[in-house]
Design an enzyme around this catalytic site. Sequence first.
Site, PDB file in Angstrom:
ATOM      1  N   HIS A   9      -2.795   3.183  -4.872  1.00 34.22           N
ATOM      2  CA  HIS A   9      -2.328   2.802  -3.530  1.00 34.22           C
ATOM      3  C   HIS A   9      -0.886   2.288  -3.555  1.00 34.22           C
ATOM      4  CE1 HIS A   9      -5.712   3.057  -0.649  1.00 34.22           C
ATOM      5  NE2 HIS A   9      -6.483   2.927  -1.710  1.00 34.22           N
ATOM      6  N   ASP A  64       0.860  -1.185   0.000  1.00 38.07           N
ATOM      7  CA  ASP A  64       0.000   0.000   0.000  1.00 38.07           C
ATOM      8  C   ASP A  64       0.891   1.229   0.000  1.00 38.07           C
ATOM      9  OD1 ASP A  64      -2.334   1.743   0.347  1.00 38.07           O
ATOM     10  OD2 ASP A  64      -3.353  -0.086   0.990  1.00 38.07           O
ATOM     11  N   GLU A 100      -9.972   2.255  -5.208  1.00 35.66           N
ATOM     12  CA  GLU A 100      -9.758   3.684  -4.952  1.00 35.66           C
ATOM     13  C   GLU A 100      -8.657   4.324  -5.800  1.00 35.66           C
ATOM     14  OE1 GLU A 100     -11.073   4.108  -0.343  1.00 35.66           O
ATOM     15  OE2 GLU A 100      -9.028   3.417  -0.657  1.00 35.66           O
ATOM     16  N   GLU A 109      -4.675   1.426   9.739  1.00 33.37           N
ATOM     17  CA  GLU A 109      -4.303   2.834   9.919  1.00 33.37           C
ATOM     18  C   GLU A 109      -4.243   3.172  11.409  1.00 33.37           C
ATOM     19  OE1 GLU A 109      -6.596   1.795   7.762  1.00 33.37           O
ATOM     20  OE2 GLU A 109      -6.655   3.023   5.951  1.00 33.37           O
TER      21      GLU A 109
HETATM   22  C1  TNX Z   1     -10.785   1.521   2.166  1.00 32.25           C
HETATM   23  S1  TNX Z   1     -11.301  -1.396   1.486  1.00 32.25           S
HETATM   24  C2  TNX Z   1      -9.661   0.895   1.648  1.00 32.25           C
HETATM   25  C3  TNX Z   1      -8.445   0.794   2.462  1.00 32.25           C
HETATM   26  C4  TNX Z   1      -8.600   1.514   3.773  1.00 32.25           C
HETATM   27  C5  TNX Z   1      -9.956   1.211   4.354  1.00 32.25           C
HETATM   28  C6  TNX Z   1     -10.209   1.772   5.713  1.00 32.25           C
HETATM   29  C7  TNX Z   1     -10.390  -0.953   0.390  1.00 32.25           C
HETATM   30  C8  TNX Z   1     -10.364  -1.834  -0.743  1.00 32.25           C
HETATM   31  N1  TNX Z   1      -9.683   0.188   0.471  1.00 32.25           N
HETATM   32  O1  TNX Z   1      -7.338   1.265   1.727  1.00 32.25           O
HETATM   33  O2  TNX Z   1      -7.590   1.088   4.620  1.00 32.25           O
HETATM   34  O3  TNX Z   1     -10.940   1.719   3.481  1.00 32.25           O
HETATM   35  O4  TNX Z   1     -11.388   1.264   6.276  1.00 32.25           O
END
Ligand code: TNX
Length: 767
Positions: free
Chosen positions: A267, A192, A333, A476
């Site tokens: 990420h 990440d 994301e 986190e």
């Molecule tokens: C979303 S779940 C993310 C993570 C974060 C998380 C925190 C996902 C596929 N991506 O990168 O750590 O929310 O709840």
Amino acid sequence: MKKLFLITLLFLINHTIFSQESIAIIPKPVSVVMHNGNFVIDAKTSILYDFHNKELSNAVQFFSSSIKEISGIELRKNLHQEKSVNFQIKQIPNIGKEGYQLQITPTSITITANSKAGIVYAVQSILQLLPGVRTNAILKLPCVTIEDYPRFEWRGMHLDVSRHFFSPEIIKEYINLMARYKMNVFHWHLVDDQGWRIEIKKYPKLTSVGAWRVDYTNLVWGNRPQAKPNDDATYGGYYTQYQIKEIVAYAAERNITIVPEIEMPGHVASAIAAYPELSCSQKFQLPLTGGNYTNISSNYCAGNDSVFTFLQNVLTEVMQLFPSKYIHVGGDEVDKTPWKNCVKCQNRIKQEGLKNEEELQSYFMKIIEKFIISKNRKMIGWDEILEGGLAPEATVMSWRGEAGGIEAAKQKHNVVMTPGTPCYFDHYQTGPEGEPLAIGGMNTLKTVYDYEPIPKELNDENKKYVLGAQANLWTEFVTTAEHVEYMVLPRMLALSEVLWSKKDAKDWIDFNKRLQPSFKYFDEKGFHYSKGNFNVEIKPTSINNKLSVTLTSEIPNAIIVYTTNGTEPNTLSNVYTNPIEINASLTLKAAVVVNNKVMSVKPAEQKFVIHKAIGKNVTYQYSISKYYMANGNNSLTDGVTGTFAVNKYWHGINEKDLIATIDLAEIKSITNISINCLQKYADWIFLPTSVQFEISTDGINYTTVGKDVNNISTSIKEPTIKTFSATFNQANARYIRFSAYNLKECPKGHPGEGKPAWLFADEIIVN
Ligand code: TNX
């Protein structure tokens, strides 16, 4: 005679209760038949098995070393003694690859399964019936016949080791805990933005640079400053390939497959810190320290062929280490802005005839999938991989609710369910008062237990694509092993029962009983765990304009105590039995009592106001957001005021003004109108700039009776509730209109600067 019969009956009942309790296995086995008597494991017990069978030998070794660990007894093998533990792998119908049969009599234990996996699970069931730590006590097992097999094939637990690093020892402990409760997939989130954690021989800088960051562990995630070029990068770590092989083998012994996640295309700021040429900007950057950053590249460049060469080389090494059929490639994301501004990415879009950046991501994933398939593996990714078109054989992990999973299953793709509610174990499980700081949300033990992985929307044909479900622990806010334990225990046990046991065998009260030996085990092993959700749910209901309140708790057999005079409830306060009628303005406080002790860290609290507009109809100029409807359309006149939880009794509206008219149904004499609004900076909710109050007798001609201007700064971060009001000389009114003016945009310096602000109101109080 009668008396004797009664005594025998009592004995039998007692005996059964004892036996039932002594077989507190989680997840609940499919079928358990108790018999009289016990089997004692001692030095006169031998293990009988076919030592030519390597798999079986492996499982036998796991059993004998576990027995040695708790008792010091070294069981003899294949030596005919008084008592034996027989291990057999043979064809048994209807119990599948992971099922087992376990028969315990006073002189023998017989474990039979179709494969090593089933044998290992039988051993886990036995271990749950024995002490968890080194003891000199007799190792006594009740006589029983068990037949058992799982409902789902994917029983997953995820752990994010990028946001915080956890040593190989902690990973093994996590695997042990999973194995005890028959979870079988460990999703290892190795990559990440904040750290690359897997050694890749071809690209040493991924770990020499990408695994280390400036240490701001003392600060909360979102408050950590970005690293500066000459700071020392001292926080981090990674797993060597040697360590990974060892952990993979350790997991396999326990029937756990490790699915590695190598995130892409977003990420990956850590990879870019190591090799800046992988990003669109190609600029040098430092690994991120936490969740607060700007001007950082987080994506691979999708227009650069050498990025794909890099990823194929990385994945080649990954697949050599992990025998897992599934390789997780992230996909979540991805902020597409850098791709929009990148010449190479835009060229790629043109050359490949793609419509937009969503299709560019889909193109990216398809190339990677082709490579993974060429190596005889399968690609799995987060549900964003649906956007712009799913790769032909991809499996989808549905995290943003269940919609992605439903969509993928309808497209006949395999799916693993892991919706935020209730599968995100980085969310609170109780409190939040008294709990370690978490990212937010609330997934209690019971919400996890009540989860059904097959969405109602799927028909029989599509259901079969749901492989199972998984809990995710993003870290986190989780920096230590103790905290990892606390977040997964006992919620993982609830999920294990959801995924293993028969759907109609679920029983919350019974599960809680069977939890007790696990709590004892955690205590003995020194594991940190949550002892339960001691929150009280205060639920107001309004029937015929009469307000009443029910109080509930998730704790079986808990007593709920409450007060209505503002004092803190204690063991001597009123005990809740029936709904409480609310006839006057008051504050209700309620807490859970177990064994004569108040368990709630802070009592639940709810304020009620009784006034002249209770139960009256409200109409709105702009509609309330469907996400914040509180108790429905007339929530502003239900007597229930909002709490600091945004989802509790607030009406929310985004960007628009909150303009509403209340019809009192008859002309009334009034002197005061007020409304409460919320400011919650972190959730983009701001107080209105001002509220104007008007009254009317006919609903056509209105008179302004007051205007209240906000005097609280938009930069106040503490959640704040402010009452806006107008007091005037007695006046007659049937209609009341108020206009709360939205700040419209999040203010300067706020993370959502320039984006639409929320306005929240809970009750319009008319007196
Ligand atoms: C979303 S779940 C993310 C993570 C974060 C998380 C925190 C996902 C596929 N991506 O990168 O750590 O929310 O709840």
